[in-house]
Design a protein around this motif. Structure first.
Motif, short mmCIF file in Angstrom:
data_model
loop_
_atom_site.label_atom_id
_atom_site.label_comp_id
_atom_site.label_asym_id
_atom_site.label_seq_id
_atom_site.Cartn_x
_atom_site.Cartn_y
_atom_site.Cartn_z
N THR A 184 9.71 -103.57 92.73
CA THR A 184 10.92 -102.42 92.70
C THR A 184 11.61 -102.98 91.12
N THR A 218 18.72 -103.20 92.14
CA THR A 218 17.99 -102.00 92.30
C THR A 218 18.67 -100.96 92.97
N HIS A 261 16.79 -98.70 95.57
CA HIS A 261 15.66 -99.26 96.72
C HIS A 261 16.13 -100.13 97.28
#
Length: 876
Positions: free
Chosen positions: A230, A283, A286
């Motif tokens: 990610t 992130t 995510h």
């Protein structure tokens, strides 16, 4: 309620043995034909309502179902007998993900996918599948004996419930409680849909923790992650604002490896400076926590994976599955010298789809949500102010922890099977929510939202939608709120709380149920959770085939208490079968000896002490069963019923009754026998309906126990004299039996004996019963005392003399006792040696030494007993 038929001649003969398989189906059909389970909305009786937790249309009866259905059937049968108008309403849940998965697997066998059919044809196929395979669990419920009103059966996607779903969605949308927003959700790459938090199972999985250096030189910073793939979507690095190590970097930028992008270093109080390096990658697209950080700091959301968890970020990793991309990215970082540390294995909590066990992916997605703040507060208040009572009370904390800290509920699912969201989008950006009576927008460019609603949204309406809501039906006015919800504590969040949210909202603050009974989970005899993979699952249909529905139900109810898991094993079902056999044989004996309920009981002063004692025990049993049923303590109720039936009634009173009938007290004893059985079978009926129905109709000639009156306790004081006399009889008989065993006599072997002193302790009338219970015959002219027992009782001692001449094989008995003596001596020698070992005593824990000392004392007592017995034996 029915009256008893006083014509004994109309009683059907009972066969020698109870054979459930030959009786149960016919009995159940008779109940249905007589419409005993159909609720009358016009009745003036007080209502009692249970809506069946709707099983999945894909489901079949498992042990958890069997236990919960036994509970609900017991509750409703008892209330019906108490004079309530009982509605137990059945139905099934369309089970969106589970059913769609089942049909897709069926299609895959033909080499097809749902996309090959298209949405409309696929939904048609699901309906066909539902008609062919769905609902087999309902037939299995009949096998168990569920007293359900089948005339009111519902399905979460039938016309009426679909109308309810559309109505409440529109109402909540108009009230601002349903909205659409882009947020992080749990995504199943295999099912291709969003999941709510409660549809995610967490387990500790082996993974890896990788520490990566972002940037170079003095301005570099190290972050640790379990999901290196990610990092392609990182838009910041976050540190705690008070962390002195990084204060000089806050507000600066650092280069994100492998991408060439520069990202800011931000300060956020969410970061735990004690975890890892104290710096975390952010992130937002995510990770749910990263999304919140991103919102606070205005960070962009960069999505780097699609719905199948395949990398979409441009570069060398494009098109890789997430689990392929992870080692590839770590290898690329290692090649650049960016990997500072790697820890494998690293055990951490990982979310899995509860339907297919795929590792879920947090994903930024546009979804429909329910705003829960005010709804959850009302759901919490309904329990706190007593409108709804949770049993056991210990579960309140779990309930409040959820309602008081509830996040908005994601209700949209990317499926084709389910209630489609009633929102339409126009060609010029129009958004229209349509109710069931609204005109659907048509014309070029108009389209309906593709998503369907979470299954728990429609099943959350179950307590009132099944009764006709949104219409103000007679059923709704009569049977809402429902009386009891019985379900497992494991779905308190899935379903119980959601029904509270939606029920209180739709029904203007009236709770969906007055009581919530939360039972535990079924486990195997070793306390392990049952599963197909472990091979320790038990099919209740197998038990019903071998032992009958009653034995299956009694086994499960006997282990059911509020909030507690229960263990089951096949030998317990066999034990319950033995219990039904005992009850069957006891009733056959009573009938064969003229037991009757046709005449009233004689006055108490005309009854024996044993008669008065058993009636008092029965009265106490009624009180106990009532008290425990009201507290949902089914285990205690069943234990009381079992103990009374097996011990007090069968083992003692029936044996005494034989003597009383033979001794000229037949009519009174027959009345007591009949009365006790009549009441006992009524009390047992909610737990074991088939055998009790068969026995009771045979005993009384009555129509059916289903509609018979429930017994009531008299509240009278116990007869202390009768109790003392019977307790004296029981102690005397028990001691004689023990003494006989010690003398080497077989249980059924008769020997001559004299009972001396019974008159002095008030047991004169009980001597014939004592003789019968202990296989003592009257002494003849050749009576010789060869063994003597003295039994101490509250009012004095009773002396028992036995003539054992010819009753035992003296040589064989001496041989047996010699063997027992050798074993006891060996135990004494071993324990004495250990306790004389100084080295052992110096090292052994105190509890170990205490156990050995106890073993030594037992061996010494056993040696003394055997030697005494040997000395008392006549010469061979």
């Amino acid at each position: 309620m029915t009256e008893l038929d006083d014509t004994a001649a109309q009683r059907p003969d009972l066969p020698a043995a109870w054979t459930p398989a030959e009786v149960e189906a016919e009995l159940y059909q008779r109940w249905l034909d007589r419409r005993y389970f159909e609720a009358d909305v016009k009745s003036d009786k007080p209502p009692f309502t249970i809506v069946l937790p709707p099983p999945n249309v894909t489901g079949s009866l498992h042990m958890g179902h069997a236990m919960n259905h036994s509970v609900m059937d017991a509750l409703t049968r008892r209330r019906r007998m108490q004079g309530y108008e009982v509605l137990w309403l059945p139905g099934m849940d369309h089970a969106g993900i589970a059913t769609q998965n089942a049909v897709e697997r069926d299609l895959a066998k033909q080499g097809l996918s749902r996309h090959d059919l298209g949405r409309e044809k696929f939904v048609e196929r699901v309906w066909e599948w539902k008609e062919e395979y769905g609902g087999k669990i309902l037939d299995q419920m009949k096998r168990l004996g569920d007293g359900i009103d089948w005339s009111r059966e519902r399905f979460t996607m039938d016309e009426g419930l679909s109308r309810a779903v559309q109505t409440i969605f529109k109402k909540m949308y108009d009230d601002g409680l349903i909205y659409q927003a882009e947020r992080i959700i749990n995504w199943c790459p295999r099912c291709q849909t969003a999941l709510s938090d409660v549809e995610v199972d967490h387990s500790d999985d082996d993974g890896e923790l990788v520490s990566i250096r972002y940037g170079d030189g003095e301005n570099s910073i190290v972050v640790a992650t379990t999901r290196a793939e990610t990092m392609l979507g990182d838009t910041a690095v976050a540190v705690h604002p008070d962390d002195e190590r990084y204060r000089h970097l806050i507000g600066t930028e650092v280069e994100l490896p492998l991408t060439g992008r520069r990202i800011p270093i931000v300060a956020d109080a969410h970061v735990d400076p004690e975890f890892g390096t104290g710096a975390v990658k952010v992130t937002p697209a995510h990770d749910p926590n990263d999304f919140e950080i991103g919102q606070r700091h205005g960070l962009p959301n960069i999505t780097v994976m699609d719905g199948r968890a395949t990398i979409t970020a441009n570069g060398p990793f494009l098109g890789l599955d997430r689990f392929e991309a992870r080692p590839a990215i770590v290898a690329a970082l290692r090649a650049e010298g960016r990997i500072v540390a790697e820890k494998r294995p690293y055990v951490h909590a990982v979310g899995h789809c509860s339907r297919c066990d795929t590792v879920i992916e947090p994903r930024l997605s546009l979804q429909w949500w329910v705003k829960v703040e005010t709804l959850a507060a009302e759901a919490s208040a309904a329990v706190r102010d007593g409108r709804t009572t949770i049993h056991p009370a210990e579960m309140n904390k779990r309930y409040f922890d959820w309602t008081d800290n509830l996040h908005d509920w994601c209700i949209s699912r990317q499926l084709w099977w389910g209630h489609r969201i009633p929102v339409f989008y126009g060609p010029d950006g129009e958004v229209v929510c349509v109710g069931p009576d609204d005109e659907v927008p048509t014309g070029e460019g108009w389209r309906q939202d593709e998503d369907v609603l979470d299954t728990w949204f429609s099943s959350g309406l179950w307590p009132f939608s099944t009764l006709g809501w949104p219409e103000s039906t007679e059923d709704l006015k009569r049977f809402y709120p429902t009386s009891v919800l019985s379900t497992g504590y494991d779905i308190i969040f899935f379903w119980v709380a959601r029904m509270m949210l939606l029920g209180l909202y739709a029904m203007d603050g009236v709770q969906p149920f007055n009581d919530v009974f939360l039972h535990g989970l079924i486990r195997d005899q070793f306390g392990k959770k049952m599963s197909k993979t472990k091979g320790n699952g038990i099919d209740p249909l197998d038990w019903m085939e071998r032992y009958g529905a009653d034995a299956t139900r009694f086994t499960l109810l006997r282990g059911t208490n509020p909030g507690s898991d229960m263990a089951v094993a096949e030998e317990w079902a066999a034990g319950s079968r033995n219990f039904t056999t005992k009850l069957w044989n006891a009733t056959r004996f009573a009938l064969a000896n003229g037991a009757t309920v046709a005449r009233p009981l004689p006055p108490r002063d005309e009854l024996t002490a044993a008669d008065r004692w058993i009636l008092d025990e029965l009265d106490a049993l009624v009180s106990t069963v009532d008290r425990t049923f009201e507290a949902f303590q089914f285990s205690r109720a069943c234990e009381a019923l079992y103990s009374f039936t097996w011990d007090e009634f069968c083992d003692w009173y029936l044996e005494i009754a034989k003597v009383q009938i033979a001794g000229g007290r037949a009519e009174a004893t027959q009345s007591v026998l009949g009365h006790v059985l009549d009441v006992l079978l009524r009390l047992l009926h909610p737990a074991i309906p088939f055998i009790t129905e068969t026995l009771w109709t045979s005993l009384t000639g009555g129509e059916s126990l289903v509609v018979a009156d429930w017994p009531k306790a008299s509240g009278a004081e116990r007869d202390a004299d009768a109790l003392a006399e019977v307790e004296g009889l029981k102690k005397l008989a028990t001691e004689i039996r023990r003494f006989r065993s010690e003398q080497g006599l077989k249980p059924g072997q008769k020997v001559a004996g004299k009972v001396r002193g019974a008159c002095c302790v008030g047991l004169t009338d009980q001597v014939p019963s004592v003789r019968s219970l202990t296989r003592l015959t009257e002494p003849g002219d050749e009576f010789t005392v060869s063994a003597t027992l003295e039994v101490g009782l509250p009012k004095g001692a009773v002396k028992v003399e036995l003539d054992l001449s010819g009753a035992i094989d003296v040589a064989a008995e001496r041989k047996r006792l010699a063997k027992d003596l050798a074993a006891a001596q060996k135990e004494l020698d071993g324990t004495t040696k250990k306790l004389g070992n100084e080295a052992f005593l110096a090292k052994a824990p105190a509890d170990v030494k205490a156990k050995i000392e106890e073993r030594k004392a037992v061996a010494e007592a056993e040696i003394a007993r055997i030697n005494e017995r040997l000395a008392a034996l006549p010469e061979a």
